[in-house]
Write a protein that holds these residues in place. Structure first.
Motif, PDB file in Angstrom:
ATOM      1  N   THR A  49      23.414  -6.107  -3.427  1.00 21.58           N
ATOM      2  CA  THR A  49      24.518  -6.249  -4.370  1.00 21.58           C
ATOM      3  C   THR A  49      23.922  -6.232  -5.769  1.00 21.58           C
ATOM      4  N   LEU A  50      24.245  -5.196  -6.544  1.00 19.59           N
ATOM      5  CA  LEU A  50      23.726  -5.055  -7.898  1.00 19.59           C
ATOM      6  C   LEU A  50      24.793  -5.463  -8.909  1.00 19.59           C
ATOM      7  N   ASN A  51      24.352  -6.102  -9.972  1.00 20.15           N
ATOM      8  CA  ASN A  51      25.278  -6.547 -11.007  1.00 20.15           C
ATOM      9  C   ASN A  51      24.959  -5.886 -12.338  1.00 20.15           C
ATOM     10  N   LYS A  52      25.999  -5.472 -13.012  1.00 18.48           N
ATOM     11  CA  LYS A  52      25.839  -4.901 -14.344  1.00 18.48           C
ATOM     12  C   LYS A  52      27.070  -5.282 -15.164  1.00 18.48           C
ATOM     13  N   LYS A  53      26.847  -5.984 -16.252  1.00 19.62           N
ATOM     14  CA  LYS A  53      27.929  -6.460 -17.117  1.00 19.62           C
ATOM     15  C   LYS A  53      28.928  -7.304 -16.328  1.00 19.62           C
ATOM     16  N   GLY A  54      28.405  -8.100 -15.389  1.00 16.73           N
ATOM     17  CA  GLY A  54      29.249  -9.007 -14.628  1.00 16.73           C
ATOM     18  C   GLY A  54      30.042  -8.360 -13.517  1.00 16.73           C
ATOM     19  N   LYS A  55      29.766  -7.079 -13.234  1.00  6.87           N
ATOM     20  CA  LYS A  55      30.506  -6.369 -12.189  1.00  6.87           C
ATOM     21  C   LYS A  55      29.589  -6.093 -10.989  1.00  6.87           C
ATOM     22  N   PRO A  56      29.786  -6.806  -9.870  1.00  5.58           N
ATOM     23  CA  PRO A  56      28.949  -6.593  -8.687  1.00  5.58           C
ATOM     24  C   PRO A  56      29.362  -5.330  -7.921  1.00  5.58           C
ATOM     25  N   LYS A  57      28.377  -4.651  -7.360  1.00  6.69           N
ATOM     26  CA  LYS A  57      28.646  -3.454  -6.558  1.00  6.69           C
ATOM     27  C   LYS A  57      27.647  -3.397  -5.418  1.00  6.69           C
ATOM     28  N   HIS A  58      28.141  -3.062  -4.226  1.00  8.48           N
ATOM     29  CA  HIS A  58      27.296  -3.028  -3.032  1.00  8.48           C
ATOM     30  C   HIS A  58      26.698  -1.640  -2.815  1.00  8.48           C
ATOM     31  N   PHE A  59      25.425  -1.602  -2.402  1.00 13.52           N
ATOM     32  CA  PHE A  59      24.737  -0.347  -2.102  1.00 13.52           C
ATOM     33  C   PHE A  59      23.948  -0.511  -0.809  1.00 13.52           C
ATOM     34  N   PRO A 111       0.829  -1.224   0.000  1.00 11.60           N
ATOM     35  CA  PRO A 111       0.000   0.000   0.000  1.00 11.60           C
ATOM     36  C   PRO A 111       0.860   1.270   0.000  1.00 11.60           C
ATOM     37  N   GLY A 112       0.709   2.105  -1.021  1.00 11.44           N
ATOM     38  CA  GLY A 112       1.467   3.346  -1.102  1.00 11.44           C
ATOM     39  C   GLY A 112       2.871   3.187  -1.676  1.00 11.44           C
ATOM     40  N   GLU A 113       3.195   2.002  -2.172  1.00  9.04           N
ATOM     41  CA  GLU A 113       4.556   1.760  -2.674  1.00  9.04           C
ATOM     42  C   GLU A 113       4.745   2.351  -4.068  1.00  9.04           C
ATOM     43  N   LYS A 114       5.887   3.018  -4.264  1.00  8.68           N
ATOM     44  CA  LYS A 114       6.237   3.611  -5.555  1.00  8.68           C
ATOM     45  C   LYS A 114       7.635   3.124  -5.959  1.00  8.68           C
ATOM     46  N   TRP A 115       7.861   3.028  -7.262  1.00 12.69           N
ATOM     47  CA  TRP A 115       9.112   2.487  -7.765  1.00 12.69           C
ATOM     48  C   TRP A 115       9.824   3.465  -8.690  1.00 12.69           C
ATOM     49  N   LYS A 116      11.173   3.439  -8.644  1.00 17.75           N
ATOM     50  CA  LYS A 116      11.978   4.243  -9.568  1.00 17.75           C
ATOM     51  C   LYS A 116      13.193   3.415  -9.989  1.00 17.75           C
ATOM     52  N   TRP A 117      13.650   3.658 -11.215  1.00 13.55           N
ATOM     53  CA  TRP A 117      14.848   2.970 -11.683  1.00 13.55           C
ATOM     54  C   TRP A 117      16.062   3.460 -10.899  1.00 13.55           C
ATOM     55  N   VAL A 118      16.926   2.523 -10.513  1.00 12.58           N
ATOM     56  CA  VAL A 118      18.149   2.897  -9.812  1.00 12.58           C
ATOM     57  C   VAL A 118      19.078   3.586 -10.805  1.00 12.58           C
ATOM     58  N   LYS A 119      19.612   4.738 -10.415  1.00 13.72           N
ATOM     59  CA  LYS A 119      20.494   5.499 -11.290  1.00 13.72           C
ATOM     60  C   LYS A 119      21.684   4.651 -11.720  1.00 13.72           C
ATOM     61  N   GLY A 120      21.889   4.589 -13.027  1.00 16.11           N
ATOM     62  CA  GLY A 120      22.992   3.802 -13.563  1.00 16.11           C
ATOM     63  C   GLY A 120      22.636   2.349 -13.820  1.00 16.11           C
ATOM     64  N   TYR A 121      21.406   1.958 -13.432  1.00 17.43           N
ATOM     65  CA  TYR A 121      20.973   0.566 -13.600  1.00 17.43           C
ATOM     66  C   TYR A 121      19.581   0.493 -14.228  1.00 17.43           C
ATOM     67  N   LYS A 122      19.280   1.430 -15.110  1.00 17.87           N
ATOM     68  CA  LYS A 122      17.970   1.438 -15.757  1.00 17.87           C
ATOM     69  C   LYS A 122      17.766   0.150 -16.550  1.00 17.87           C
ATOM     70  N   LYS A 123      16.572  -0.380 -16.469  1.00 12.13           N
ATOM     71  CA  LYS A 123      16.181  -1.642 -17.096  1.00 12.13           C
ATOM     72  C   LYS A 123      16.757  -2.860 -16.369  1.00 12.13           C
ATOM     73  N   HIS A 124      17.488  -2.609 -15.262  1.00  4.47           N
ATOM     74  CA  HIS A 124      18.052  -3.703 -14.485  1.00  4.47           C
ATOM     75  C   HIS A 124      17.424  -3.808 -13.086  1.00  4.47           C
ATOM     76  N   TYR A 125      17.336  -2.650 -12.389  1.00  6.59           N
ATOM     77  CA  TYR A 125      16.836  -2.666 -11.013  1.00  6.59           C
ATOM     78  C   TYR A 125      15.955  -1.452 -10.731  1.00  6.59           C
ATOM     79  N   GLN A 126      14.894  -1.690  -9.944  1.00  7.99           N
ATOM     80  CA  GLN A 126      14.049  -0.615  -9.446  1.00  7.99           C
ATOM     81  C   GLN A 126      14.050  -0.653  -7.920  1.00  7.99           C
ATOM     82  N   ILE A 127      14.121   0.529  -7.300  1.00  9.66           N
ATOM     83  CA  ILE A 127      14.040   0.647  -5.838  1.00  9.66           C
ATOM     84  C   ILE A 127      12.702   1.282  -5.491  1.00  9.66           C
TER      85      ILE A 127
END
Length: 205
Positions: free
Chosen positions: A84-94, A38-54
């Motif tokens: 831990t987000l992955n993009k082009k095989g490179k993991p990064k922690h947020f 209830p009330g949840e909204k989503w946005k693409w994570v900067k630098g990870y569009k089409k990969h992850y939404q927060i």
């Protein structure tokens, strides 16, 4: 208070132990459903569009693989949840609270840190978060019992020190990690992380 290294380590271990117990309890009820809360909204994570939404609740939706799913958070340094987000095989922690704040909370004064207003590190709903200064964040942590003492925060780094930190930083390293270099330069470990991620000293190249 707790300036002795062994006592500091004991304090950190105690915090992490409590965090892991709380995490185990959280996972019993964590909403992995793809249906919006209830009330949840989503946005693409900067630098990870089409990969992850927060979402403004701190949930992360992954589109990185064949099936869309809600990503499981993990307990990171200091007892905060992280992804831990992955993009082009490179993991990064947020850290979850930082992702939520960047996407859903305005920061007109360009403040460097994100604070949990009520001291609940696992509550990453955007209304529980606020942008703050390093000194205010540490004082709040001490007040809420989340930190044993406030580290020095008013020490300014030279351009040469900033370059040294960025060139030599190694995550979790005993000599070149954030904690080790915070002791070396007499600043908080948060200050070191802000330098590494380019949040502060943006003019230094």
């Amino acid at each position: 208070m707790y300036k002795d290294k062994e006592k500091r380590k004991a304090w950190r271990d105690k915090v992490m132990q409590k965090a892991k117990l709380a995490y185990a309890a959280l996972m019993l009820f964590y909403p992995f459903t793809l249906e919006d809360l209830p009330g949840e909204k989503w946005k693409w994570v900067k630098g990870y569009k089409k990969h992850y939404q927060i979402s403004n609740f701190g949930r992360l939706k992954s589109f990185a693989y064949k099936s869309t799913h809600i990503l499981r958070p993990h307990v990171g340094r200091g007892g905060y949840l992280r992804f831990t987000l992955n993009k082009k095989g490179k993991p990064k922690h947020f850290f979850v609270h930082v992702l939520v704040a960047k996407m859903f909370i305005p920061n007109p004064k360009n403040l460097p840190e994100v604070n949990h207003k009520f001291g609940v590190k696992f509550d990453n709903y955007f209304e529980n978060l606020e942008w703050t200064t390093t000194s205010e964040n540490q004082k709040h942590a001490v007040k809420m019992g989340l930190r044993a003492y406030a580290k020095p925060y008013n020490v300014k780094l030279t351009d040469e020190q900033v370059r040294y930190i960025r060139e030599n930083y190694i995550p979790r390293d005993s000599k070149y990690g954030a904690l080790a270099m915070s002791r070396q330069f007499n600043v908080s470990d948060a200050c070191i992380r802000n330098v590494i991620h380019g949040i502060t000293y943006k003019n230094v190249e």
